[in-house]
Design an enzyme around this catalytic site. Structure first.
Site, PDB file in Angstrom:
ATOM      1  N   GLY A  47       0.843  -1.190   0.000  1.00  0.00           N
ATOM      2  CA  GLY A  47       0.000   0.000   0.000  1.00  0.00           C
ATOM      3  C   GLY A  47       0.867   1.224   0.000  1.00  0.00           C
ATOM      4  O   GLY A  47       2.075   1.148  -0.238  1.00  0.00           O
ATOM      5  N   GLY A  81       3.736   0.832   2.823  1.00  0.00           N
ATOM      6  CA  GLY A  81       4.482  -0.356   3.188  1.00  0.00           C
ATOM      7  C   GLY A  81       4.023  -1.600   2.466  1.00  0.00           C
ATOM      8  O   GLY A  81       3.055  -1.591   1.711  1.00  0.00           O
ATOM      9  N   ASP A 111      -9.568   6.774   5.581  1.00  0.00           N
ATOM     10  CA  ASP A 111      -9.104   6.199   4.309  1.00  0.00           C
ATOM     11  C   ASP A 111      -9.892   4.943   3.977  1.00  0.00           C
ATOM     12  O   ASP A 111      -9.320   3.904   3.651  1.00  0.00           O
ATOM     13  CB  ASP A 111      -7.604   5.919   4.379  1.00  0.00           C
ATOM     14  CG  ASP A 111      -7.001   5.714   2.989  1.00  0.00           C
ATOM     15  OD1 ASP A 111      -7.630   6.168   2.004  1.00  0.00           O
ATOM     16  OD2 ASP A 111      -5.937   5.090   2.879  1.00  0.00           O
TER      17      ASP A 111
END
Ligand SMILES: *[C@@H]1O[C@H](CO)[C@@H](O)[C@H](O)[C@H]1NC(C)=O
Ligand SMILES: *[C@@H]1O[C@H](CO)[C@@H](O)[C@H](O)[C@H]1NC(C)=O
Ligand SMILES: *[C@@H]1O[C@H](CO)[C@@H](O)[C@H](O)[C@H]1NC(C)=O
Ligand SMILES: *[C@@H]1O[C@H](CO)[C@@H](O)[C@H](O)[C@H]1NC(C)=O
Ligand SMILES: *[C@@H]1O[C@H](CO)[C@@H](O)[C@H](O)[C@H]1NC(C)=O
Ligand SMILES: *[C@@H]1O[C@H](CO)[C@@H](O)[C@H](O)[C@H]1NC(C)=O
Ligand SMILES: *[C@@H]1O[C@H](CO)[C@@H](O)[C@H](O)[C@H]1NC(C)=O
Length: 921
Positions: free
Chosen positions: A603, A606, A720
């Site tokens: 993502g 990481g 998010d």
């Protein structure tokens, strides 16, 4: 001269007294004075109401005096009632209207309930400050007064603009169910109307509002067939009786020039049983060879289509009313209907008006209503009657009721209320009473016989001026545990039955009351002390367990130092122990991941690796890249947050691991990856997830978010949400992941200012512009996810949404608002979904992506809608499976129906003779 004046005066009087229809009551809530409006309705202020505050409002373009005031009530758990005088055995139309007008300068749109007597009538949800919400109900009065109450302020303050009562004259709205059901008005439509304003009084003598079909509003009369034309006439229409639609409504109509009239509209309150009538009058000049014959087609209701309408024949002439209808029909929330001409008809169908009402089951109310009314009639002030039913939908402020369908009063709290006179003996008729508090008043006379209250447990009569003896019948109450009669003027002896009872008893301060002639002081029988000790022990034990449960967290290793600050913040609210996360050693992780062998995702911040711990537990290890924006501070933030969030719809956080240059977060492993992969990744080519599964995933995710928003203190905003952050476990149960961007919402402040973060396509535009983060930003993102579930499309695409559109929101909005939901449904769902459940989600999704946060629903409301949708879909699934044979059989019949031009999924009309005909009245 004088005579002229007198005449004028008489005329004036005449005018006023006849302006108002008999049986009309029009309350201008919050108003100051009576007045007569432009259309001749007489308005009165609602000064009868003791509570609430009258307020003046001003809304652009609203000049009607009754909408310049309103009355609002405190946002508490009470109910606030209006009482209206009615005539028994008479039918009425009751109308309540609500124009918010931002009266509290708050822009928190109110949501509250309205009830008629004990029956919950509707939930009023304001979604626009300048739009009038209207609720109407038809009822047969059975008592001389009715109560209309506002209660249950869920958000904002309850308020009301007008309350109107219109008396009907006859039996048009008679139904055989009217003793048990009200009719709640869902639709009353004037087709072919020449203006957007509704037809009402004085055109309609009963002041029903016939809404124009030309009003443009969301989800109202969409999917109109090509070739639909308006027609009208100036000739009078014979409607036969007053309660029929007024001639003005019948003088306009729509005609399906191409053979069909089709409409779709949302019916408030449905699915359910309803009363539906269509009104027809032939108002076109037919040629000598012309015929007009047509049928009504409702999806899934083949029996309806049997009857052929021939208006002229049915009404026995032109310009005459014909009104076929159904007195009990099951209707869906999204009603699609069609009138199609028969093959031997030369003209298309015609429709003048239509009414649909929903059956609303009456609540019988509390069993103690009459008794409590008699009790309060003994009190000098009438304030104790708070209106409506004493228990339903919410109890009076000084009562508690049990939760039976017909509740009983279980507690009366009237301590220190300046009450005087005798204690009403009727209290003893409240057979469910458990607690009675009458202490600190000025009651005189004897203590009544309470043997009618066999459940009575606690009785407070102290600090009054009661006289007479302490009744021995009290000893026969099997459940009596506490009896307080101190500081009265009781006399005689304390019945031995009471003294030998396991009871807390205080009879001190009654100078003439003696225990068998011996003592006179506080005498508390402490048989219950044993019980108290047990209780005390139980408390100690549970605290101990709690303590042990918490201790677990202290055993963890040290936290990164920066996180401590955050942590202190988290736990500063109380003295709860700090919750910290498990710290894995680097070796443990290297071993579990076989030195980071299998990469399962990556993502923005990481890479995620698969791992398996020594005990066999599968894990996902998120290794944060050192150049990721997620620095040490965010890391600490996330670790602290994660360690206190536990919910089955949130990916479980197992711990963290940190070395000098690398930070890692360890989560449970989710076998089925991300929702995104299942919607439009390579996986979808093998197997697409069904609509019901998609709904269940949405439900799971919404539950997870709801927990973040409402189950955590302070609330947590995810920031998010996206389909790649919704993970699926082995059983395809969804969990929300990735709180890397979460930030604690500050207690008591509704938004948090911070650097805008999120993912393009899911990002709340309001948040982007204002940088003010609220839970509604998550709702926006969730709306986008719902659209992805419906369409199987990515949130952003350069190709899929047409030339000028890159964004799923714009694209879906265009389609949904024009009624073309089919245009966005994922083709891989084929036809295996129920259109109603699809509509529900589509409409909710659009609400979620409203540009302004305050217009969006809360995640809890969205969750509720998803759950409703699941119910509808499950039911439809069951019938789809059960009917698949019948459908193929019936399609043979439908071949004969060519002339009906059946479209879409309505191709299973059958001709079963056994099914009832519609009733024509
Ligand atoms: C509302 O307006 C009326 C007259 O327009 C005025 O008399 C009244 O005091 C106002 N009420 C409030 C609460 O401002
Ligand atoms: C009020 O009416 C004016 C003129 O008819 C119109 O331009 C304006 O848009 C209206 N405002 C609202 C809020 O409806
Ligand atoms: C309702 O009827 C009662 C008794 O008949 C009367 O006292 C009261 O004034 C009436 N209320 C209204 C608002 O007309
Ligand atoms: C009050 O409203 C909430 C949300 O609309 C609902 O869940 C709750 O059941 C209502 N309470 C009552 C007593 O009607
Ligand atoms: C009510 O019915 C009576 C006769 O049944 C009629 O004379 C009267 O005009 C009707 N009133 C209204 C308002 O329609
Ligand atoms: C409806 O009829 C008109 C002419 O009456 C024709 O131009 C039009 O194409 C027809 N539309 C459809 C959908 O059949
Ligand atoms: C309508 O019909 C259904 C069954 O078809 C029945 O259960 C119901 O009681 C009827 N009436 C109402 C008002 O729902």
């Amino acid at each position: 001269m004088d005579a002229k004046l007198l005449l004028l005066l008489l005329l004036f009087l005449f005018d006023v007294s006849f302006a108002q229809m008999p049986g009309f009551v029009s309350l201008d809530c919050g108003g100051q004075e009576s007045f007569t409006d432009d259309i001749g309705l007489e308005w009165d202020p609602d000064t009868q109401v003791r509570f609430g505050e009258a307020i003046n409002i001003s809304v652009a373009n609203e000049t009607r005096k009754q909408y310049m005031t309103l009355r609002h009530f405190p946002a508490d758990s009470r109910k606030y009632c209006y009482s209206l005088n009615v005539t028994s055995r008479t039918r009425y139309l009751l109308r309540a209207t609500f124009l918010y007008g931002n009266f509290d300068n708050n822009n928190v749109y109110p949501k509250f309930d309205i009830s008629l007597g004990a029956t919950h009538w509707a939930t009023i949800v304001i979604s626009d400050a300048n739009t009038i919400e209207v609720r109407e109900l038809i009822f047969l009065a059975s008592t001389p007064t009715v109560s209309v109450c506002l209660s249950n302020a869920t958000t904002g303050q309850p308020f009301i603009s007008t309350l109107e009562l219109r008396q009907f004259n006859g039996s048009v709205y008679y139904t055989q169910f009217e003793d048990q059901f009200y009719l709640s008005v869902s639709a009353r439509i004037n087709f072919g109307a020449d203006s957007e304003a509704p037809v009402r009084y004085p055109d309609d003598p009963f002041d029903r509002m016939w809404e124009s079909d030309s009003v443009r509003k969301a989800n109202y009369l969409v999917d109109v067939a090509a070739g639909t034309e308006k027609v009208s006439t100036k000739l009078p229409i014979d409607v036969d009786r007053d309660e029929r639609p007024p001639p003005k409504v019948m003088q306009t109509a729509v005609v399906g020039r191409n053979g069909s009239l089709t409409y779709r509209l949302n019916l408030d309150g449905f699915p359910g049983f309803g009363w539906a009538v269509t009104y027809f009058a032939e108002i076109e000049d037919l040629g000598p060879t012309d015929t007009r014959k047509f049928r009504l087609v409702l999806p899934g209701m083949p029996e309806i289509s049997k009857a052929v309408v021939n208006i002229e024949e049915n009404a026995q002439g032109k310009y005459r009313l014909y009104e076929p209808g159904f007195t009990n029909l099951t209707l869906p929330f999204v009603l699609s209907f069609r009138f199609g001409k028969t093959s031997d008809s030369s003209l298309g169908p015609l429709l003048n008006a239509m009414e649909i009402n929903k059956y609303l089951e009456k609540s019988d109310g509390s069993l103690d209503g009459a008794v409590v009314a008699s009790v309060i009639s003994k009190f000098s002030s009438s304030d104790w009657d708070e209106g409506g039913d004493p228990c339903l939908p919410v109890p009076w402020s000084w009562l508690q009721c049990n939760s039976d369908p017909q509740p009983r009063i279980i507690k009366i709290s009237l301590s220190k209320q300046n009450l005087s006179g005798n204690i009403p003996t009727d209290l003893a008729k409240l057979s469910g009473l458990v607690e009675l508090w009458l202490d600190g008043n000025s009651f005189v006379g004897p203590i009544p016989d309470f043997t009618g209250c066999m459940d009575l447990k606690i009785l407070h009569l102290e600090n009054n001026q009661l006289t007479g003896e302490l009744p021995s019948s009290l000893a026969s109450l099997p459940n009596l545990r506490e009896l307080y009669v101190q500081n009265n003027m009781l006399s005689g002896t304390v019945p031995s039955g009471l003294l030998s009872k396991n009871l807390v008893l205080d009879y001190s301060g009654n100078i003439n009351l003696h225990e068998g002639g011996k003592r006179n002081h506080v005498y508390i029988i402490v048989g219950s002390v044993i019980g108290a000790v047990v209780l005390l022990l139980a408390t100690v034990v549970s605290c101990y367990f709690l303590h042990k449960g918490r201790r677990r967290y202290h055993e963890q290793a040290d936290l990164p130092e920066e996180s401590l600050a955050v942590q202190r913040f988290v736990s500063s609210k109380g003295d709860a122990p700090k919750e910290t996360a498990h710290c894995f050693s680097v070796n443990e992780i290297v071993q579990a991941t076989k030195d980071f062998e299998r990469k399962i995702g990556s993502g923005g911040f990481g890479v995620v690796y698969y791992g398996k711990l020594n005990d066999g537990k599968e894990i996902a290890v998120k290794v944060l890249t050192s150049n990721s924006f997620q620095g040490r501070r965010e890391f600490a933030n996330e670790v602290t947050l994660l360690s206190r969030i536990h919910h089955r719809n949130l990916v479980q956080f197992l711990g963290y691991c940190q070395e000098q240059d690398r930070s890692m977060l360890i989560y449970e492993f989710m076998h089925n990856g991300t929702l995104k992969e299942h919607l439009y990744g390579p996986l979808t080519r093998e197997k697409t997830i069904s609509w019901i599964k998609r709904l269940e995933i949405a439900e799971d995710a919404a539950r997870g978010i709801e927990y973040l928003h409402t189950g955590c203190i302070p609330a947590i905003i995810h920031r998010d949400l996206k389909s790649s952050n919704i993970l699926l476990d082995r059983h395809m149960k969804a969990k929300v992941s990735d709180f890397g961007l979460s930030k604690l919402a500050v207690d008591g402040v509704s938004h948090v200012s911070s650097i805008v973060r999120g993912t393009v396509g899911y990002l709340d535009p309001e948040y982007y512009i204002s940088q003010q983060l609220t839970d509604k930003s998550d709702v926006y993102s969730f709306g986008v996810i719902l659209l992805e579930l419906i369409s199987g499309q990515e949130a952003i695409s350069n190709v899929n949404f047409g030339a000028n559109c890159r964004n799923i929101v714009q694209w879906a909005k265009l389609h949904i608002e024009s009624g073309d939901i089919q245009g966005i449904i994922d083709p891989s769902l084929r036809n295996e979904y129920d259109i109603q459940s699809m509509w529900k989600i589509a409409e909710k999704a659009l609400m979620c992506v409203q540009p302004h946060g305050h217009l969006r629903p809360s995640i809890s409301e969205v969750l509720k809608e998803i759950q409703d949708s699941i119910l509808i879909e499950r039911e439809a699934n069951a019938t789809r499976e059960g009917n698949s044979d019948d459908m193929s059989r019936n399609s043979v019949h439908s071949l004969n129906m060519g002339s009906l031009d059946l479209c879409g999924n309505e191709n299973y009309v059958s001709f079963d003779e056994s099914i009832a005909r519609p009733t024509a009245r």
